[in-house]
Design an enzyme around this catalytic site. Structure first.
Site, mmCIF file in Angstrom:
data_model
loop_
_atom_site.group_PDB
_atom_site.id
_atom_site.type_symbol
_atom_site.label_atom_id
_atom_site.label_comp_id
_atom_site.label_asym_id
_atom_site.label_seq_id
_atom_site.Cartn_x
_atom_site.Cartn_y
_atom_site.Cartn_z
ATOM 1 N N GLN A 1 41.905 35.848 12.321
ATOM 2 C CA GLN A 1 43.218 35.214 12.428
ATOM 3 C C GLN A 1 44.097 35.793 11.330
ATOM 4 O O GLN A 1 43.730 35.741 10.144
ATOM 5 C CB GLN A 1 43.083 33.702 12.259
ATOM 6 C CG GLN A 1 42.472 32.996 13.449
ATOM 7 C CD GLN A 1 43.448 32.916 14.607
ATOM 8 O OE1 GLN A 1 44.354 32.112 14.607
ATOM 9 N NE2 GLN A 1 43.257 33.753 15.620
ATOM 10 N N LEU B 1 45.088 35.421 6.079
ATOM 11 C CA LEU B 1 43.928 35.526 6.979
ATOM 12 C C LEU B 1 43.298 34.149 7.106
ATOM 13 O O LEU B 1 43.234 33.414 6.127
ATOM 14 C CB LEU B 1 42.940 36.531 6.386
ATOM 15 C CG LEU B 1 41.484 36.575 6.864
ATOM 16 C CD1 LEU B 1 40.915 37.987 6.675
ATOM 17 C CD2 LEU B 1 40.569 35.575 6.144
ATOM 18 N N ASP C 1 39.561 27.298 20.756
ATOM 19 C CA ASP C 1 38.520 28.102 20.112
ATOM 20 C C ASP C 1 37.298 28.346 21.007
ATOM 21 O O ASP C 1 36.170 27.949 20.683
ATOM 22 C CB ASP C 1 38.079 27.444 18.781
ATOM 23 C CG ASP C 1 39.264 27.088 17.890
ATOM 24 O OD1 ASP C 1 40.303 27.756 18.017
ATOM 25 O OD2 ASP C 1 39.153 26.142 17.088
ATOM 26 N N ASP D 1 40.395 32.253 10.276
ATOM 27 C CA ASP D 1 39.061 32.326 10.906
ATOM 28 C C ASP D 1 38.601 33.732 11.297
ATOM 29 O O ASP D 1 39.399 34.524 11.804
ATOM 30 C CB ASP D 1 39.046 31.529 12.214
ATOM 31 C CG ASP D 1 39.711 30.183 12.114
ATOM 32 O OD1 ASP D 1 40.090 29.786 11.020
ATOM 33 O OD2 ASP D 1 39.856 29.537 13.165
HETATM 34 C C1 FRU Z 1 40.730 26.768 12.442
HETATM 35 C C2 FRU Z 1 41.926 26.875 13.378
HETATM 36 C C3 FRU Z 1 41.500 26.979 14.824
HETATM 37 C C4 FRU Z 1 42.661 27.667 15.456
HETATM 38 C C5 FRU Z 1 43.076 28.641 14.374
HETATM 39 C C6 FRU Z 1 44.550 28.915 14.290
HETATM 40 O O1 FRU Z 1 41.028 27.181 11.157
HETATM 41 O O2 FRU Z 1 42.802 25.788 13.200
HETATM 42 O O3 FRU Z 1 41.169 25.750 15.422
HETATM 43 O O4 FRU Z 1 42.330 28.313 16.635
HETATM 44 O O5 FRU Z 1 42.639 28.076 13.158
HETATM 45 O O6 FRU Z 1 44.798 29.885 13.330
#
Ligand code: FRU
Length: 473
Positions: free
Chosen positions: A56, A38, A168, A40
């Site tokens: 994530q 896991l 993001d 973000d």
């Molecule tokens: C931050 C990040 C974001 C990206 C995501 C990918 O931790 O690198 O910038 O969208 O994680 O998992």
């Protein structure tokens, strides 16, 4: 739903079923992945009377790689229901990862904005200036399933001085318009924010950049922007910031600026960057407003690319990382405070009497509150982990490499430490100092479900101690 989507969903269900984790580091009241990795928090929102948290998620690999969005929801921020994986990398525009993003709630729908990551293979790409696509995607959901996905912006649409690193999206509504911030890396390696505006949620016009005068890191990830008590707060997760004494000790940082002026024009200034968390494990926070008008922040209780520095021992159990507890933001004297959300009080099971200078043994799922601290105080866990305030320095320190997974010490200078509020959850610790003036988050890996706890308080006459064990369903 195409057959790739179906196939991926089935495989994930199977792997989640076959990998139920019952190890002693499993978290009691923090959100963790069903299996695998896991990172973000994504798409945080309050929708039709329930809190939704996406995250994530790499179910197939404990060390990350191909990213999906996992989904939890809750009525009370305590009891969470896992709803599976609504966003999968199943389209040409997001085939190498459904990256981070946010949720906008309107018309009984969730508008989920995220970055579709695309990687090209076969050439000599550097994946900074070429070889990578960062698409801004809108997915519309009814709260359970995603009904449509649409690519809104590609690298061709972003300003020309940028590398391929743009991602993001955080979207919000203001009056009759929608705004979006994106994190980006310029061709001369400066982290900046792109600001966009839309009148229909679909077509976006570039308005402006939000950036510092002198570079602060080469890339800004996961931007957020909101007002709190009439102040404009800009949160970023910058990469490439050099360590300065006790500041910026982690591989990447997360913190905020107070912005003065008007960010929709170039007529603004950013105050000093302030770190949101001083522990070993915190990154990529996101905020949202709930129905009580609370600005709630949740972060990833972890960091990427730490392998050379320290480790997470749950890797050997097939899972890694968790999210922080929800923290309510406030501004006091121009400083952002993070307060543990009140709902956590409902986890209190039993109050345990506790005194100074006595050794306790307690199940590793509790809350400790110490009030009216006057001077030097030391809290020791497992005869090893030291949490201390002494001579205007607050310290979190692991002596034993095994317990801290290689973590050593983190510190912050602070004038006084009147109150400490700690949450300990089997393999995580979050420490709130002075009602959230400073916060330390860390993972740790005790050998047993019970740990030892001792407090040494130099001037303890007026000090109050509350130790509450938590009950987890
Ligand atoms: C931050 C990040 C974001 C990206 C995501 C990918 O931790 O690198 O910038 O969208 O994680 O998992």
């Amino acid at each position: 739903m195409n057959s790739l989507t179906k196939h991926l969903q089935k495989s994930i269900e199977m792997i989640e079923k076959n990998n139920l984790h019952n190890d002693l580091w499993r978290l009691g009241f923090h959100l963790m992945p069903p299996t695998g990795w896991l990172n973000d928090p994504n798409g945080l929102c309050y929708f039709k009377g329930e809190y939704h948290i996406f995250f994530q998620y790499s179910p197939f690999n404990v060390n990350g790689e191909l990213k999906f969005w996992g989904h939890y929801k809750s009525k009370d921020l305590i009891n969470w229901q896992y709803l599976g994986v609504p966003l999968l990398p199943d389209q040409p525009f997001d085939c190498h990862g459904v990256y981070s993003g946010s949720a906008l709630v309107e018309d009984d729908k969730m508008y989920l904005y995220y970055t579709g990551n695309v990687k090209n293979f076969g050439e000599d790409y550097d994946y900074i200036n070429n070889g990578r696509g960062s698409n801004t995607i809108l997915a519309i959901s009814d709260g359970n399933i995603v009904n449509s996905k649409k690519c809104l912006l590609t690298n061709e649409d972003y300003p020309k001085n940028l590398t391929c690193h743009v991602r993001d999206p955080k979207v919000w509504k203001e009056n009759d318009a929608y705004y979006m911030v994106l994190g980006a890396r310029t061709k001369d390696d400066k982290g900046i924010i792109l600001l966009y505006k839309s009148l229909d949620k679909i077509n976006w016009d570039f308005l402006n950049t939000i950036e510092t005068n002198t570079p602060f890191g080469y890339m800004w990830e996961c931007p957020d922007l909101f007002t709190l008590k009439n102040e404009t707060i800009v949160i970023i997760s910058p990469q490439g910031v050099e360590e300065e004494g006790y500041k910026y000790n982690n591989i990447y940082q997360s913190g905020y600026y107070i912005l003065n002026g008007d960010y929709k024009t170039s007529n603004y200034t950013l105050n000093n960057f302030v770190e949101l968390d001083r522990g070993f494990d915190f990154y990529a926070p996101q905020t949202f407003l709930d129905d009580k008008n609370r600005r709630i922040l949740i972060g990833w209780l972890g960091l990427p690319d730490i392998e050379a520095l320290y480790t997470n021992k749950t890797i050997e159990k097939g899972w890694q990382h968790c999210l922080t507890i929800p923290r309510v933001l406030d501004i006091i004297n121009n400083k952002l405070y993070q307060k543990p959300i009140d709902e956590l009080k409902n986890l209190r099971n039993k109050q345990i009497e506790i005194n100074n200078n006595t050794l306790y043994n307690i199940e590793c799922c509790f809350e400790l509150i110490i009030e009216n601290i006057l001077q030097h105080i030391t809290i020791t866990l497992e005869n090893d982990t030291i949490i201390q305030f002494k001579d205007n320095l607050f310290t979190l320190k692991f002596n034993n490499t095994d317990l801290g997974g290689g973590r050593k010490d983190r510190n912050v200078e602070i004038n006084n430490c009147n109150k400490i509020h700690m949450f300990v959850d089997y393999s995580s610790i979050e420490i709130f100092i002075n009602d959230g003036e400073e916060v330390f988050s860390t993972r740790f890996y005790p050998k047993n479900k019970n740990i030892s706890l001792k407090i040494n308080n130099i001037n303890s006459k007026n000090t109050l101690y509350y130790l509450n064990s938590f009950s987890i369903k």
